[in-house]
Design an enzyme around this catalytic site. Structure first.
Site, mmCIF file in Angstrom:
data_model
loop_
_atom_site.group_PDB
_atom_site.id
_atom_site.type_symbol
_atom_site.label_atom_id
_atom_site.label_comp_id
_atom_site.label_asym_id
_atom_site.label_seq_id
_atom_site.Cartn_x
_atom_site.Cartn_y
_atom_site.Cartn_z
ATOM 1 N N SER A 74 0.807 -1.221 0.000
ATOM 2 C CA SER A 74 0.000 0.000 0.000
ATOM 3 C C SER A 74 0.842 1.274 0.000
ATOM 4 O O SER A 74 0.296 2.358 -0.237
ATOM 5 C CB SER A 74 -0.945 -0.006 1.210
ATOM 6 O OG SER A 74 -0.210 -0.122 2.403
ATOM 7 N N GLY A 131 8.092 -1.135 -0.203
ATOM 8 C CA GLY A 131 7.727 -0.916 1.188
ATOM 9 C C GLY A 131 8.446 -1.905 2.089
ATOM 10 O O GLY A 131 9.284 -2.695 1.637
ATOM 11 N N GLY A 184 2.747 -8.537 2.382
ATOM 12 C CA GLY A 184 1.846 -8.600 1.227
ATOM 13 C C GLY A 184 2.041 -9.857 0.405
ATOM 14 O O GLY A 184 1.418 -10.015 -0.649
ATOM 15 N N GLU A 238 10.225 -9.753 -4.578
ATOM 16 C CA GLU A 238 10.806 -8.497 -4.066
ATOM 17 C C GLU A 238 12.299 -8.678 -3.781
ATOM 18 O O GLU A 238 13.110 -7.797 -4.081
ATOM 19 C CB GLU A 238 10.082 -8.077 -2.782
ATOM 20 C CG GLU A 238 8.667 -7.574 -3.049
ATOM 21 C CD GLU A 238 7.871 -7.319 -1.791
ATOM 22 O OE1 GLU A 238 6.922 -6.530 -1.859
ATOM 23 O OE2 GLU A 238 8.170 -7.907 -0.730
HETATM 24 C C1 5RP Z 1 4.827 -7.060 0.300
HETATM 25 C C2 5RP Z 1 5.725 -6.277 1.164
HETATM 26 C C3 5RP Z 1 5.330 -4.873 1.449
HETATM 27 O O1 5RP Z 1 6.309 -4.034 0.958
HETATM 28 C C4 5RP Z 1 5.186 -4.712 2.928
HETATM 29 O O2 5RP Z 1 4.241 -5.659 3.371
HETATM 30 C C5 5RP Z 1 4.741 -3.312 3.305
HETATM 31 O O3 5RP Z 1 3.446 -3.088 2.843
HETATM 32 P P1 5RP Z 1 2.649 -1.767 3.110
HETATM 33 O O4 5RP Z 1 3.372 -0.665 2.393
HETATM 34 O O5 5RP Z 1 1.279 -2.058 2.535
HETATM 35 O O6 5RP Z 1 2.575 -1.537 4.597
HETATM 36 O O7 5RP Z 1 6.749 -6.720 1.605
HETATM 37 O O8 5RP Z 1 5.264 -8.389 0.194
#
Ligand code: 5RP
Length: 228
Positions: free
Chosen positions: A28, A84, A99, A105
Site C-alpha cells: 500500500s 515498502g 503482502g 521483491e
Molecule cells: C509485500 C511487502 C510490502 O512491501 C510490505 O508488506 C509493506 O506493505 P505496506 O506498504 O502495505 O505496509 O513486503 O510483500
C-alpha cells in the site's frame, strides 16, 4: 497513516530519472510510488522508463497506468527499486512479505543498483521480530515443515486467503508466518532458514536497503542513507 504512505510513496519517484529501469515494489506504500510514476509519464515530466514488477498486483497496476514493463530476465540491471517494508531498523535491515511478495521483491532487490524503502514511522523498530516473519515454502511437505517449526517453538501459522484457504504466492508456494516477537540474531537466523529444505525464501532482508524514506504523521519525510 494512508496520507503518510501516499506522501512518502510519491516522494520516492524523485529517485527515478529518464531512461531508467525501475523496480516496482508491492504494497500500500509502493502503490503510491507506482501511481506517481504513471502520473509523471502521462505529464511528460518522465520519459523512457521501463518497470520491473515484484508481483502480479503491481503488474496489473502498472499496466493500467501505461508504464512499459520488462521481465527481470530481459534486463541487465535495475537502476533503482522502490518498495515498502513491514519493519526496518537503522542497520538498514528489515522484514518484508506482509503482502506475500517477498520472493520476487528479494529477487528484484538482488539485481538492483539502489534499493529504496518507503515506510511510515510505525515501521521503524530497534530490533526486528514483532512483525511475524513470512517464510515462503514449497507445498510438498509443507505440513511436515510446519510441525518442525512448531517443535522449534517458532510459533508458525499458515498464511490464509480471504476464503480461509491456504494463501498461494505468485510462484505457487505457501507462506508460513513465524510469530517470534524478537529475532535475537537475524543474520544467523536468516542463514538457518535458508538452509532448510523446502524453504524457498524468507522475509528477512539483511543488507538490501540503501536508502530508507520515513514518513511522519506531522508531514515530514526523513531520509536515511546507508552510505551518505
Ligand atoms: C509485500 C511487502 C510490502 O512491501 C510490505 O508488506 C509493506 O506493505 P505496506 O506498504 O502495505 O505496509 O513486503 O510483500
Amino acid at each position: 497513516m494512508d496520507k503518510v504512505k501516499e506522501r512518502v510513496g510519491r516522494q520516492a519517484a524523485d529517485y527515478v530519472e529518464d531512461g531508467m529501469v525501475v523496480g516496482l515494489g508491492t504494497g500500500s506504500t509502493a502503490y503510491w510510488f507506482v501511481d506517481e510514476l504513471g502520473k509523471r509519464l502521462e505529464a511528460g515530466t518522465l520519459k523512457d522508463i521501463v518497470g520491473v514488477t515484484t508481483s502480479r498486483r503491481t503488474t496489473h497496476q502498472a499496466n493500467q497506468l501505461g508504464i512499459p514493463l520488462k521481465d527481470i530476465d530481459d534486463i541487465a540491471r535495475v537502476d533503482v527499486v522502490v518498495d515498502g517494508a513491514d519493519e526496518c531498523n537503522m542497520d538498514f535491515n528489515g522484514i518484508k512479505g506482509g503482502g506475500g511478495a517477498l520472493l520476487q521483491e528479494k529477487i528484484v532487490a538482488q539485481y538492483s543498483n539502489k534499493v529504496v524503502w518507503v515506510v511510515d514511522e510505525s515501521k521503524m523498530v530497534k530490533e526486528l521480530g514483532a512483525f511475524p516473519l513470512p517464510v515462503e515454502i514449497v507445498p510438498f511437505g509443507s505440513w511436515r515443515l510446519f510441525h518442525e517449526f512448531k517443535k522449534a517453538n517458532l510459533n508458525p501459522s499458515f498464511r490464509k486467503s480471504g476464503d480461509d484457504s491456504l494463501y498461494v504466492t505468485d510462484s505457487g508456494n505457501y507462506i508460513i508466518d513465524l510469530d517470534l516477537q524478537l529475532i535475537h540474531q537475524p543474520e544467523a537466523f536468516s542463514h538457518h532458514l535458508k538452509s532448510i529444505v523446502g524453504v524457498v525464501e524468507h522475509g528477512l532482508f539483511m543488507n538490501y536497503a540503501d536508502t530508507i524514506l520515513v514518513g511522519h504523521a506531522d508531514g515530514t519525510i526523513r531520509t536515511y542513507e546507508k552510505n551518505p
